[in-house]
Write a protein that holds these residues in place. Structure first.
Motif, mmCIF file in Angstrom:
data_model
loop_
_atom_site.group_PDB
_atom_site.id
_atom_site.type_symbol
_atom_site.label_atom_id
_atom_site.label_comp_id
_atom_site.label_asym_id
_atom_site.label_seq_id
_atom_site.Cartn_x
_atom_site.Cartn_y
_atom_site.Cartn_z
ATOM 1 N N PHE A 56 0.850 -1.190 0.000
ATOM 2 C CA PHE A 56 0.000 0.000 0.000
ATOM 3 C C PHE A 56 0.884 1.238 0.000
ATOM 4 N N ASP A 57 0.287 2.372 -0.323
ATOM 5 C CA ASP A 57 0.981 3.654 -0.290
ATOM 6 C C ASP A 57 0.573 4.425 0.952
ATOM 7 N N HIS A 59 -1.027 7.265 3.135
ATOM 8 C CA HIS A 59 -2.309 7.964 3.092
ATOM 9 C C HIS A 59 -3.439 7.108 2.514
ATOM 10 N N HIS A 60 -3.200 5.831 2.208
ATOM 11 C CA HIS A 60 -4.294 4.927 1.831
ATOM 12 C C HIS A 60 -5.052 4.537 3.086
ATOM 13 N N TRP A 61 -6.298 4.162 2.932
ATOM 14 C CA TRP A 61 -7.120 3.704 4.040
ATOM 15 C C TRP A 61 -7.216 2.185 3.969
ATOM 16 N N ILE A 62 -6.946 1.502 5.085
ATOM 17 C CA ILE A 62 -6.983 0.041 5.123
ATOM 18 C C ILE A 62 -7.723 -0.439 6.368
ATOM 19 N N GLN A 90 -5.977 5.108 8.381
ATOM 20 C CA GLN A 90 -5.088 5.672 7.371
ATOM 21 C C GLN A 90 -3.642 5.280 7.657
#
Length: 107
Positions: A56-57, A59-62, A90
């Protein structure tokens, strides 16, 4: 007297004695090793097909996967009904290849 000898009326053949028996025992040992190696390779190929590292990068939401503990009250539910994932949260920063630091709430 060993327990095995008392129970079965004969001495236990240890692995050291097996190799003294002869060529036939060596062949059986080699056959067993090859069979185990083949089975292990087959299982590994099945697992490798489904395994993937998800990246993931920032500031992605997981969703955060949690392991529910038996009989422990977590997030308002107990036992089977307790959630397996919570969030979304985030990503704050990347720590490793597939390890991340999340912005979690204070509570």
């Amino acid at each position: 007297m060993a327990l095995f000898e008392a129970l079965y009326g004969r001495r236990c053949r240890s692995p050291i004695v097996w190799f003294e028996v002869g060529h036939e025992s060596m062949e059986k040992g080699r056959l067993i090793r090859d069979s185990l190696r083949t089975a292990q390779s087959l299982k590994k190929s099945y697992v490798d097909v489904r395994r993937r590292d998800v990246e993931f990068d920032v500031h992605h939401w997981i969703y955060l996967k949690i392991s529910p503990m038996k009989g422990v009250m977590r997030f308002g539910n107990k036992g089977k009904l307790s959630p397996h994932c919570i969030g979304p949260y985030q990503i704050f920063r990347r720590v490793g290849k597939v390890a991340y630091e999340l912005n979690l709430p204070n509570d």
